[in-house]
Scaffold this motif. Sequence first.
Motif, PDB file in Angstrom:
ATOM      1  N   UNK A 111       0.939  -1.160  -0.024  1.00 45.12           N
ATOM      2  CA  UNK A 111       0.265   0.218   0.136  1.00 45.12           C
ATOM      3  C   UNK A 111       0.854   1.190   0.114  1.00 45.12           C
ATOM      4  N   UNK A 112       1.955   1.061   0.842  1.00 47.24           N
ATOM      5  CA  UNK A 112       2.824   2.533   0.916  1.00 47.24           C
ATOM      6  C   UNK A 112       3.433   2.630  -0.521  1.00 47.24           C
ATOM      7  N   UNK A 113       3.827   1.777  -1.149  1.00 46.66           N
ATOM      8  CA  UNK A 113       4.586   1.721  -2.438  1.00 46.66           C
ATOM      9  C   UNK A 113       3.698   2.163  -3.596  1.00 46.66           C
ATOM     10  N   UNK A 114       2.439   2.211  -3.145  1.00 47.79           N
ATOM     11  CA  UNK A 114       1.219   2.615  -4.142  1.00 47.79           C
ATOM     12  C   UNK A 114       0.699   1.597  -4.975  1.00 47.79           C
ATOM     13  N   UNK A 115       0.812   0.190  -4.376  1.00 44.90           N
ATOM     14  CA  UNK A 115      -0.089  -0.764  -5.257  1.00 44.90           C
ATOM     15  C   UNK A 115      -1.249  -0.781  -4.414  1.00 44.90           C
ATOM     16  N   UNK A 116      -2.562  -0.648  -5.150  1.00 42.38           N
ATOM     17  CA  UNK A 116      -3.756  -0.680  -4.491  1.00 42.38           C
ATOM     18  C   UNK A 116      -4.438  -2.065  -5.014  1.00 42.38           C
ATOM     19  N   UNK A 117      -5.487  -2.345  -4.366  1.00 43.93           N
ATOM     20  CA  UNK A 117      -6.331  -3.537  -4.705  1.00 43.93           C
ATOM     21  C   UNK A 117      -5.782  -4.776  -3.885  1.00 43.93           C
TER      22      UNK A 117
END
Lengths: 81, 81
Positions: free
Chosen positions: B27-33
């Motif tokens: 999540x912190x690295x920007x991967x959603x879902x």
Amino acid sequence: MPTIVVDVMPKAELLDPQGKAVAGALTRLGHEGFAAVRIGKRFELTVDAADEATLATVRQIAAEILSNSVIEDVVGIEVVE
Amino acid sequence: MPTIVVDVMPKAELLDPQGKAVAGALTRLGHEGFAAVRIGKRFELTVDAADEATLATVRQIAAEILSNSVIEDVVGIEVVE
């Protein structure tokens, strides 16, 4: 929600001391017929949707975050249920 | 030589802090879902022969040696090549 399973194993050419220890324990406990044991990781990623975009993201995550490409290989990525 | 793969996962009702950490990192690295991540073990046992007797032994080994039944479940045992 669908789950994507990512399997990561130590590279075949590298020693796997944890696996060696288990193989030794099996022999000591009297279990014959086990030539080698290697121990890797199994990641279960629960995703909102298992579409092609998500799978592409998972392939990238598996290579860059879930495995250390110096010592490990991603041996499988599969969608379950 | 044939290989038998044994998959061991932390029980569903238990917290998996390692998986939580990876889910937070994604999540912190920007991967959603990604709703959840759980991390288990994958054992590759190289055997002399993948016959019914060996499979029975592997089932016993998986339950008694490769997994801790208090906190883990054996989720799969399968013969590959």
